[in-house]
Design an enzyme around this catalytic site. Structure first.
Site, PDB file in Angstrom:
ATOM      1  N   ASP A  63      75.594  -0.211  15.940  1.00  0.00           N
ATOM      2  CA  ASP A  63      74.273  -0.785  15.796  1.00  0.00           C
ATOM      3  C   ASP A  63      73.398  -0.127  16.876  1.00  0.00           C
ATOM      4  OD1 ASP A  63      72.288  -2.815  15.156  1.00  0.00           O
ATOM      5  OD2 ASP A  63      72.848  -3.747  17.050  1.00  0.00           O
ATOM      6  N   LEU A  64      72.074  -0.230  16.767  1.00  0.00           N
ATOM      7  CA  LEU A  64      71.226   0.422  17.785  1.00  0.00           C
ATOM      8  C   LEU A  64      70.757  -0.551  18.869  1.00  0.00           C
ATOM      9  CD1 LEU A  64      69.665   2.974  18.742  1.00  0.00           C
ATOM     10  CD2 LEU A  64      67.749   2.139  17.384  1.00  0.00           C
ATOM     11  N   ASP A  65      69.835  -1.464  18.460  1.00  0.00           N
ATOM     12  CA  ASP A  65      69.225  -2.360  19.441  1.00  0.00           C
ATOM     13  C   ASP A  65      70.279  -3.289  20.035  1.00  0.00           C
ATOM     14  OD1 ASP A  65      66.451  -1.635  19.164  1.00  0.00           O
ATOM     15  OD2 ASP A  65      66.489  -2.600  17.203  1.00  0.00           O
ATOM     16  N   THR A  99      66.631  -1.984  23.686  1.00  0.00           N
ATOM     17  CA  THR A  99      65.298  -2.187  23.103  1.00  0.00           C
ATOM     18  C   THR A  99      65.086  -3.621  22.603  1.00  0.00           C
ATOM     19  OG1 THR A  99      66.297  -1.124  21.196  1.00  0.00           O
ATOM     20  CG2 THR A  99      64.654   0.153  22.398  1.00  0.00           C
ATOM     21  N   LYS A 156      67.812 -11.125  15.970  1.00  0.00           N
ATOM     22  CA  LYS A 156      68.588  -9.907  16.213  1.00  0.00           C
ATOM     23  C   LYS A 156      69.290  -9.430  14.946  1.00  0.00           C
ATOM     24  CE  LYS A 156      69.239 -10.409  21.147  1.00  0.00           C
ATOM     25  NZ  LYS A 156      70.175 -10.699  22.243  1.00  0.00           N
ATOM     26  N   GLY A 157      69.111  -8.159  14.647  1.00  0.00           N
ATOM     27  CA  GLY A 157      69.816  -7.541  13.524  1.00  0.00           C
ATOM     28  C   GLY A 157      69.146  -7.706  12.176  1.00  0.00           C
ATOM     29  N   ILE A 158      68.105  -8.521  12.091  1.00  0.00           N
ATOM     30  CA  ILE A 158      67.474  -8.716  10.771  1.00  0.00           C
ATOM     31  C   ILE A 158      66.171  -7.915  10.667  1.00  0.00           C
ATOM     32  CG2 ILE A 158      68.586 -10.954  10.400  1.00  0.00           C
ATOM     33  CD1 ILE A 158      65.870 -12.266  10.952  1.00  0.00           C
ATOM     34  N   ARG A 190      62.270  -6.589   9.940  1.00  0.00           N
ATOM     35  CA  ARG A 190      60.988  -6.991  10.538  1.00  0.00           C
ATOM     36  C   ARG A 190      60.368  -8.165   9.778  1.00  0.00           C
ATOM     37  NH1 ARG A 190      57.316  -1.941  10.741  1.00  0.00           N
ATOM     38  NH2 ARG A 190      59.280  -1.103  11.534  1.00  0.00           N
ATOM     39  N   SER A 233      71.717   0.644  11.701  1.00  0.00           N
ATOM     40  CA  SER A 233      70.708  -0.221  12.320  1.00  0.00           C
ATOM     41  C   SER A 233      69.733  -0.788  11.292  1.00  0.00           C
ATOM     42  CB  SER A 233      69.916   0.600  13.349  1.00  0.00           C
ATOM     43  OG  SER A 233      68.783  -0.099  13.785  1.00  0.00           O
ATOM     44  N   ALA A 234      69.256  -2.001  11.544  1.00  0.00           N
ATOM     45  CA  ALA A 234      68.244  -2.607  10.676  1.00  0.00           C
ATOM     46  C   ALA A 234      66.853  -2.040  10.970  1.00  0.00           C
ATOM     47  CB  ALA A 234      68.225  -4.117  10.890  1.00  0.00           C
ATOM     48  N   SER A 235      66.739  -1.359  12.095  1.00  0.00           N
ATOM     49  CA  SER A 235      65.404  -0.944  12.539  1.00  0.00           C
ATOM     50  C   SER A 235      64.884   0.278  11.804  1.00  0.00           C
ATOM     51  CB  SER A 235      65.430  -0.638  14.036  1.00  0.00           C
ATOM     52  OG  SER A 235      64.182  -0.114  14.436  1.00  0.00           O
ATOM     53  N   ARG A 236      63.626   0.195  11.385  1.00  0.00           N
ATOM     54  CA  ARG A 236      62.975   1.350  10.763  1.00  0.00           C
ATOM     55  C   ARG A 236      62.578   2.386  11.808  1.00  0.00           C
ATOM     56  NH1 ARG A 236      60.642   0.609   5.505  1.00  0.00           N
ATOM     57  NH2 ARG A 236      61.520  -1.276   4.594  1.00  0.00           N
ATOM     58  N   ASN A 237      62.676   1.999  13.077  1.00  0.00           N
ATOM     59  CA  ASN A 237      62.353   2.928  14.171  1.00  0.00           C
ATOM     60  C   ASN A 237      63.608   3.623  14.716  1.00  0.00           C
ATOM     61  OD1 ASN A 237      59.404   2.362  14.678  1.00  0.00           O
ATOM     62  ND2 ASN A 237      60.214   0.286  14.858  1.00  0.00           N
ATOM     63  N   LYS A 293      70.947  -6.851   6.919  1.00  0.00           N
ATOM     64  CA  LYS A 293      72.080  -7.634   7.407  1.00  0.00           C
ATOM     65  C   LYS A 293      71.725  -9.121   7.287  1.00  0.00           C
ATOM     66  CE  LYS A 293      72.756  -4.039  10.930  1.00  0.00           C
ATOM     67  NZ  LYS A 293      72.605  -3.682  12.348  1.00  0.00           N
ATOM     68  N   GLU A 346      78.530  -4.359  17.209  1.00  0.00           N
ATOM     69  CA  GLU A 346      77.327  -5.146  16.870  1.00  0.00           C
ATOM     70  C   GLU A 346      77.015  -6.192  17.942  1.00  0.00           C
ATOM     71  OE1 GLU A 346      74.785  -6.245  15.282  1.00  0.00           O
ATOM     72  OE2 GLU A 346      74.647  -4.933  13.567  1.00  0.00           O
ATOM     73  N   ASP A 347      75.728  -6.382  18.211  1.00  0.00           N
ATOM     74  CA  ASP A 347      75.330  -7.427  19.170  1.00  0.00           C
ATOM     75  C   ASP A 347      74.697  -8.628  18.467  1.00  0.00           C
ATOM     76  OD1 ASP A 347      72.882  -6.207  18.427  1.00  0.00           O
ATOM     77  OD2 ASP A 347      71.951  -6.968  20.256  1.00  0.00           O
TER      78      ASP A 347
HETATM   79  P1  B16 Z   1      62.070  -2.629  13.258  1.00  0.00           P
HETATM   80  P2  B16 Z   1      69.486  -3.307  15.073  1.00  0.00           P
HETATM   81  C1  B16 Z   1      67.188  -4.560  14.535  1.00  0.00           C
HETATM   82  O1  B16 Z   1      67.877  -3.444  15.027  1.00  0.00           O
HETATM   83  C2  B16 Z   1      66.809  -5.494  15.668  1.00  0.00           C
HETATM   84  O2  B16 Z   1      67.955  -6.109  16.206  1.00  0.00           O
HETATM   85  C3  B16 Z   1      65.882  -6.563  15.162  1.00  0.00           C
HETATM   86  O3  B16 Z   1      65.474  -7.391  16.235  1.00  0.00           O
HETATM   87  C4  B16 Z   1      64.662  -5.899  14.516  1.00  0.00           C
HETATM   88  O4  B16 Z   1      63.778  -6.877  13.993  1.00  0.00           O
HETATM   89  C5  B16 Z   1      65.144  -5.004  13.382  1.00  0.00           C
HETATM   90  O5  B16 Z   1      66.011  -4.031  13.918  1.00  0.00           O
HETATM   91  C6  B16 Z   1      64.011  -4.311  12.679  1.00  0.00           C
HETATM   92  O6  B16 Z   1      63.417  -3.412  13.567  1.00  0.00           O
HETATM   93  O7  B16 Z   1      60.951  -3.601  13.360  1.00  0.00           O
HETATM   94  O8  B16 Z   1      62.050  -1.569  14.355  1.00  0.00           O
HETATM   95  O9  B16 Z   1      62.211  -2.023  11.903  1.00  0.00           O
HETATM   96  O10 B16 Z   1      69.939  -4.320  16.076  1.00  0.00           O
HETATM   97  O11 B16 Z   1      69.995  -3.540  13.657  1.00  0.00           O
HETATM   98  O12 B16 Z   1      69.688  -1.892  15.540  1.00  0.00           O
HETATM   99 MG    MG Z   2      71.426  -5.095  17.429  1.00  0.00          MG
END
Ligand code: B16
Ligand code: MG
Length: 218
Positions: free
Chosen positions: A9-11, A17, A45-47, A49, A114-118, A145, A169-170
């Protein structure tokens, strides 16, 4: 137990972050006139935006239209991007880069889930993209997730069976996702906050894959 791959996982696992997501949601809540605390943040966390925004709004008792939700997500992400624009290696969590480099030397395949689009821009910005054989993030999946899609796409990319892959995973939702598709879950953080995992690490510092496999095999 044969470990052939690891998906990170990333964040909160590779980079610290999660605190910037928290500060950006807190700022959004303040703009909307309510407070936002770490307890609620834990559930984000993990879900995705948008799923996060829905929780934030319901905590504040705020009802807005679907169009306004898109605008609010955009605003939150603009603030978040201000935090991550200058990310460098100092944001890496202790020991994680060395741990991944050692895995590669041991011929264990590495993926990002990672769930993050960044996520991809963060990984590239820090300059560690060469360490990953596959990177799956919020742009690549339809379901977030606890659906296991992000990890299953990772295992397909690595050409490995989930039962041979450890997922680090955190978040509870991320662990749920990993478990539902029969990956080997490792919780990164405090066991009380991550009851889904049977095995936890607090940090990657001075950690070897052998130590993890020994614990998992017990
Ligand atoms: P973004 P992960 C998740 O990343 C974060 O834990 C979660 O807090 C965030 O809302 C989600 O990414 C979406 O991120 O807004 O950057 O698309 O923990 O799955 O790496
Ligand atoms: Mg995470």
């Amino acid at each position: 137990m044969v470990i052939k791959g690891c998906i990170f996982d990333l964040d909160g696992v590779i980079v610290d972050t999660a605190k910037y997501h928290y500060q950006s949601w807190k700022r959004l809540a303040a703009e909307l006139g309510f407070d936002f605390n770490e307890e609620v943040n834990e559930r984000l966390k993990g879900i995705s935006r948008m799923d996060s925004l829905n929780i934030v709004l319901s905590e504040g008792g705020v009802i807005v239209s679907e169009e306004e939700k898109v605008d609010l997500c955009f605003m939150k992400n603009e603030w978040y991007k201000e935090y991550i624009v200058d990310l460098d290696e100092s944001e890496l969590l202790p020991g994680v880069k060395k741990f991944i480099e050692q895995l590669r030397k041991d011929k264990i395949k590495i993926g990002l889930g990672s769930a993050s689009r960044n996520a991809k821009s963060i990984i590239k910005g820090i300059g560690i993209d060469h360490l990953f054989e596959v990177m799956i993030d919020g742009n690549d999946v339809q379901k977030s997730k606890p659906d296991p899609e992000v990890f299953l796409r990772g295992s397909t990319g690595l050409n490995l069976d989930p039962k041979n892959i450890i997922v680090f995973e955190d978040s509870r939702k991320g662990l749920e996702a990993a478990i539902s598709a029969e990956f080997i879950p490792v919780g990164v953080g405090i066991p009380e906050l991550l009851p889904e995992a049977n095995f936890h690490i607090q940090s990657f510092e001075n950690l070897s894959i052998k130590q993890i496999i020994t614990h998992l095999a017990k």
